[in-house]
Scaffold this active site. Sequence first.
Site, PDB file in Angstrom:
ATOM      1  N   THR A   1     -18.200  74.799 100.235  1.00 56.07           N
ATOM      2  CA  THR A   1     -18.931  74.619 101.435  1.00 56.07           C
ATOM      3  C   THR A   1     -19.991  75.372 101.698  1.00 56.07           C
ATOM      4  O   THR A   1     -19.951  76.311 101.151  1.00 56.07           O
ATOM      5  CB  THR A   1     -17.977  74.977 102.942  1.00 56.07           C
ATOM      6  OG1 THR A   1     -18.753  74.836 104.075  1.00 56.07           O
ATOM      7  CG2 THR A   1     -16.959  76.406 102.423  1.00 56.07           C
TER       8      THR A   1
ATOM      9  N   SER B   1     -21.490  75.892 104.631  1.00 61.33           N
ATOM     10  CA  SER B   1     -20.667  76.779 106.179  1.00 61.33           C
ATOM     11  C   SER B   1     -19.797  77.383 106.658  1.00 61.33           C
ATOM     12  O   SER B   1     -18.155  78.211 105.919  1.00 61.33           O
ATOM     13  CB  SER B   1     -20.962  75.567 107.139  1.00 61.33           C
ATOM     14  OG  SER B   1     -19.589  76.437 108.043  1.00 61.33           O
ATOM     15  N   LEU B   2     -20.948  79.095 107.453  1.00 57.16           N
ATOM     16  CA  LEU B   2     -19.539  79.789 107.139  1.00 57.16           C
ATOM     17  C   LEU B   2     -18.823  79.555 107.902  1.00 57.16           C
ATOM     18  O   LEU B   2     -17.306  80.120 107.835  1.00 57.16           O
ATOM     19  CB  LEU B   2     -20.407  80.917 108.459  1.00 57.16           C
ATOM     20  CG  LEU B   2     -21.858  82.336 106.376  1.00 57.16           C
ATOM     21  CD1 LEU B   2     -22.570  82.414 108.138  1.00 57.16           C
ATOM     22  CD2 LEU B   2     -21.323  82.660 105.918  1.00 57.16           C
ATOM     23  N   ARG B   3     -18.407  78.240 109.071  1.00 53.22           N
ATOM     24  CA  ARG B   3     -17.658  78.195 110.497  1.00 53.22           C
ATOM     25  C   ARG B   3     -16.548  77.975 109.743  1.00 53.22           C
ATOM     26  O   ARG B   3     -15.426  77.885 109.493  1.00 53.22           O
ATOM     27  CB  ARG B   3     -19.168  76.937 110.908  1.00 53.22           C
ATOM     28  CG  ARG B   3     -18.148  76.483 111.802  1.00 53.22           C
ATOM     29  CD  ARG B   3     -18.805  75.228 112.133  1.00 53.22           C
ATOM     30  NE  ARG B   3     -18.868  74.524 111.487  1.00 53.22           N
ATOM     31  CZ  ARG B   3     -18.227  73.017 111.287  1.00 53.22           C
ATOM     32  NH1 ARG B   3     -16.758  73.285 111.518  1.00 53.22           N
ATOM     33  NH2 ARG B   3     -18.845  72.526 109.948  1.00 53.22           N
ATOM     34  N   ARG B   4     -17.024  76.742 108.519  1.00 52.34           N
ATOM     35  CA  ARG B   4     -15.859  76.431 107.902  1.00 52.34           C
ATOM     36  C   ARG B   4     -14.602  77.319 106.785  1.00 52.34           C
ATOM     37  O   ARG B   4     -13.565  77.113 106.390  1.00 52.34           O
ATOM     38  CB  ARG B   4     -16.068  75.224 106.842  1.00 52.34           C
ATOM     39  CG  ARG B   4     -16.653  73.638 107.647  1.00 52.34           C
ATOM     40  CD  ARG B   4     -17.482  72.459 106.430  1.00 52.34           C
ATOM     41  NE  ARG B   4     -18.026  71.903 106.950  1.00 52.34           N
ATOM     42  CZ  ARG B   4     -18.741  70.989 107.131  1.00 52.34           C
ATOM     43  NH1 ARG B   4     -18.993  71.808 105.814  1.00 52.34           N
ATOM     44  NH2 ARG B   4     -19.375  70.002 107.123  1.00 52.34           N
TER      45      ARG B   4
ATOM     46  N   LYS C   1     -26.614  68.538 114.205  1.00 52.17           N
ATOM     47  CA  LYS C   1     -26.401  69.343 114.441  1.00 52.17           C
ATOM     48  C   LYS C   1     -27.276  70.147 113.690  1.00 52.17           C
ATOM     49  O   LYS C   1     -27.260  71.782 113.295  1.00 52.17           O
ATOM     50  CB  LYS C   1     -25.021  69.664 113.494  1.00 52.17           C
ATOM     51  CG  LYS C   1     -24.970  68.819 111.965  1.00 52.17           C
ATOM     52  CD  LYS C   1     -24.129  69.490 111.325  1.00 52.17           C
ATOM     53  CE  LYS C   1     -23.693  68.760 109.869  1.00 52.17           C
ATOM     54  NZ  LYS C   1     -23.231  69.274 109.452  1.00 52.17           N
ATOM     55  N   ASP C   2     -28.619  69.330 112.931  1.00 59.17           N
ATOM     56  CA  ASP C   2     -29.517  70.302 112.206  1.00 59.17           C
ATOM     57  C   ASP C   2     -30.398  71.026 113.708  1.00 59.17           C
ATOM     58  O   ASP C   2     -31.719  72.226 112.252  1.00 59.17           O
ATOM     59  CB  ASP C   2     -30.656  69.647 111.279  1.00 59.17           C
ATOM     60  CG  ASP C   2     -29.522  69.356 110.150  1.00 59.17           C
ATOM     61  OD1 ASP C   2     -28.595  70.180 109.588  1.00 59.17           O
ATOM     62  OD2 ASP C   2     -29.412  67.544 109.204  1.00 59.17           O
TER      63      ASP C   2
ATOM     64  N   THR D   1     -25.578  65.247  95.487  1.00 61.11           N
ATOM     65  CA  THR D   1     -25.588  66.166  94.265  1.00 61.11           C
ATOM     66  C   THR D   1     -24.087  67.245  94.048  1.00 61.11           C
ATOM     67  O   THR D   1     -23.769  67.817  93.743  1.00 61.11           O
ATOM     68  CB  THR D   1     -26.583  67.923  94.214  1.00 61.11           C
ATOM     69  OG1 THR D   1     -27.664  67.065  95.182  1.00 61.11           O
ATOM     70  CG2 THR D   1     -26.835  68.343  93.791  1.00 61.11           C
ATOM     71  N   ARG D   2     -23.850  67.148  95.915  1.00 55.95           N
ATOM     72  CA  ARG D   2     -22.809  68.291  96.122  1.00 55.95           C
ATOM     73  C   ARG D   2     -21.265  67.529  95.473  1.00 55.95           C
ATOM     74  O   ARG D   2     -20.306  68.081  94.787  1.00 55.95           O
ATOM     75  CB  ARG D   2     -22.238  68.634  97.482  1.00 55.95           C
ATOM     76  CG  ARG D   2     -23.207  69.524  98.285  1.00 55.95           C
ATOM     77  CD  ARG D   2     -23.307  69.835  99.355  1.00 55.95           C
ATOM     78  NE  ARG D   2     -23.608  69.701  99.961  1.00 55.95           N
ATOM     79  CZ  ARG D   2     -23.472  69.974 101.304  1.00 55.95           C
ATOM     80  NH1 ARG D   2     -22.249  70.704 101.951  1.00 55.95           N
ATOM     81  NH2 ARG D   2     -24.222  69.644 102.503  1.00 55.95           N
TER      82      ARG D   2
ATOM     83  N   SER E   1     -33.270  62.076 102.105  1.00 58.22           N
ATOM     84  CA  SER E   1     -32.037  62.460 101.214  1.00 58.22           C
ATOM     85  C   SER E   1     -31.949  61.097 101.475  1.00 58.22           C
ATOM     86  O   SER E   1     -32.089  60.365 102.878  1.00 58.22           O
ATOM     87  CB  SER E   1     -31.041  63.519 101.873  1.00 58.22           C
ATOM     88  OG  SER E   1     -30.777  62.825 102.725  1.00 58.22           O
TER      89      SER E   1
ATOM     90  N   ARG F   1     -24.684  73.859  97.785  1.00 62.44           N
ATOM     91  CA  ARG F   1     -25.507  73.228  98.356  1.00 62.44           C
ATOM     92  C   ARG F   1     -26.090  72.006  97.218  1.00 62.44           C
ATOM     93  O   ARG F   1     -25.413  71.755  96.486  1.00 62.44           O
ATOM     94  CB  ARG F   1     -27.317  74.738  98.359  1.00 62.44           C
ATOM     95  CG  ARG F   1     -26.397  75.640  98.808  1.00 62.44           C
ATOM     96  CD  ARG F   1     -26.242  75.739 100.730  1.00 62.44           C
ATOM     97  NE  ARG F   1     -27.613  74.349 100.833  1.00 62.44           N
ATOM     98  CZ  ARG F   1     -29.503  74.723 101.177  1.00 62.44           C
ATOM     99  NH1 ARG F   1     -29.256  75.748 100.750  1.00 62.44           N
ATOM    100  NH2 ARG F   1     -29.957  74.068 100.957  1.00 62.44           N
ATOM    101  N   GLY F   2     -26.969  71.276  98.290  1.00 66.40           N
ATOM    102  CA  GLY F   2     -27.446  70.172  98.016  1.00 66.40           C
ATOM    103  C   GLY F   2     -27.108  68.925  98.772  1.00 66.40           C
ATOM    104  O   GLY F   2     -26.127  69.606  99.894  1.00 66.40           O
ATOM    105  N   ASN F   3     -27.833  68.137  97.974  1.00 64.38           N
ATOM    106  CA  ASN F   3     -27.598  66.904  99.632  1.00 64.38           C
ATOM    107  C   ASN F   3     -26.314  65.970  99.385  1.00 64.38           C
ATOM    108  O   ASN F   3     -25.710  66.513  97.981  1.00 64.38           O
ATOM    109  CB  ASN F   3     -28.999  65.717  99.885  1.00 64.38           C
ATOM    110  CG  ASN F   3     -28.788  65.496  98.023  1.00 64.38           C
ATOM    111  OD1 ASN F   3     -27.823  65.272  97.265  1.00 64.38           O
ATOM    112  ND2 ASN F   3     -29.831  64.949  97.681  1.00 64.38           N
TER     113      ASN F   3
ATOM    114  N   ARG G   1     -36.225  63.138 106.727  1.00 63.01           N
ATOM    115  CA  ARG G   1     -35.383  62.924 105.235  1.00 63.01           C
ATOM    116  C   ARG G   1     -35.636  62.726 104.410  1.00 63.01           C
ATOM    117  O   ARG G   1     -35.569  61.145 104.789  1.00 63.01           O
ATOM    118  CB  ARG G   1     -34.858  64.194 105.169  1.00 63.01           C
ATOM    119  CG  ARG G   1     -34.854  65.575 106.118  1.00 63.01           C
ATOM    120  CD  ARG G   1     -33.793  66.315 106.156  1.00 63.01           C
ATOM    121  NE  ARG G   1     -33.116  66.913 105.186  1.00 63.01           N
ATOM    122  CZ  ARG G   1     -31.911  67.030 105.301  1.00 63.01           C
ATOM    123  NH1 ARG G   1     -31.195  67.565 106.096  1.00 63.01           N
ATOM    124  NH2 ARG G   1     -31.315  67.893 104.231  1.00 63.01           N
TER     125      ARG G   1
ATOM    126  N   CYS H   1     -26.877  79.460 112.023  1.00 68.97           N
ATOM    127  CA  CYS H   1     -25.858  78.991 111.571  1.00 68.97           C
ATOM    128  C   CYS H   1     -25.620  80.435 110.740  1.00 68.97           C
ATOM    129  O   CYS H   1     -25.257  80.208 109.294  1.00 68.97           O
ATOM    130  CB  CYS H   1     -26.142  77.872 110.526  1.00 68.97           C
ATOM    131  SG  CYS H   1     -27.833  78.822 109.111  1.00 68.97           S
TER     132      CYS H   1
END
Length: 344
Positions: free
Chosen positions: A128, A130-133, A81-82, A155-156, A11, A150-152, A9, A244
């Site tokens: 975040t 992530s739903l997990r977090r 994880k992706d 960006t975040r 990023s 969102r974003g890399n 990718r 996810c």
Amino acid sequence: MRVIRVGTRKSQLARIQTDSVVTTLKTLYPGLQFEIIAMSTTGDKILDTALSKIGEKSLFTKELEHALEKNEVDLVVHSLKDLPTMLPPGFTIGAVCKRESPYDAVVFHPKFVGKTLETLPERSVVGTSSLRRAAQLQRKFPHLEFRSIRGNLNTRLRKLDEQQEFSAIILAAAGLQRMGWQNRVGQILHPEECMYAVGQGALGIEVRSKDQDILDLVGVLHDPETLLRCIAERAFLRHLEGGCSVPVAVHTAVKDGQLYLTGGVWSLDGSDSMQETMQANVHIPAQYEDGPEDDPQLVGITALNVPRRAQLAAENLGISLASLLLNKGAKNILDVARQLNDAH
């Protein structure tokens, strides 16, 4: 000189991860040349929607796999994880590199440096993707509000620093380490606070499953302990049919030849949850190996240089733990989480 083309990718983090793998390969194979080919993926382009809402399992991998399929690249470096637990036919993970910290890290807005999640003011907003977090932390810190960001990484962090919307954001510690941004880490979340994502902190190298030459080339990068932990984690997730769009998390450790796996599922708001721990012996000497397998892949991973029985023990551990949770009613928690996520 033979040229090996490596897909990644675009990023900055993806490039750093790919460069680290290529540097290792160059040391191992001084007679080869490596060319890095960077591209944008669907996940990089859709930035206004929460990951869990897009409902696409191969968000960060599809375009790269397309290039692999068309023989435009020979291997692709991913964050493990992706990668879905079921890869498309014709692909395999040919190497799982040594894992860096699998934990999550909290980065605070400059005005809250020195705080922890516990000491942030009432109704502070934490970002975040992530739903997990969010599910785990909402339960632990009911005074906070969790919102999608969102974003890399760049960006975040910029959104955190420049806008007043977020008091803190949560990112994978490994990503921050690889970017050299350890100084931004205000708090590391340990498993009792927030268990991590399947494969988090490890890099996976995807190749064509029939390309024996490239499989042999990257196979030396397998880190046996990381491999066994990630096989167990991926088998757990696959058997639960989690993706996810539902909160599933794990924690693994290898100690004295035993692999320990803790896995959990949560409702979206964290109010309902279930977790268990199991262990398996993975210290199995190679002399007890059977003959070669017809299908060497386990949960999408091919590792011919690590004892097969140890890999099978890790896979069975993941399946057994998932079965235990499903028998105790985890399916209901996950089904409700999926429906709620789809409805919002």
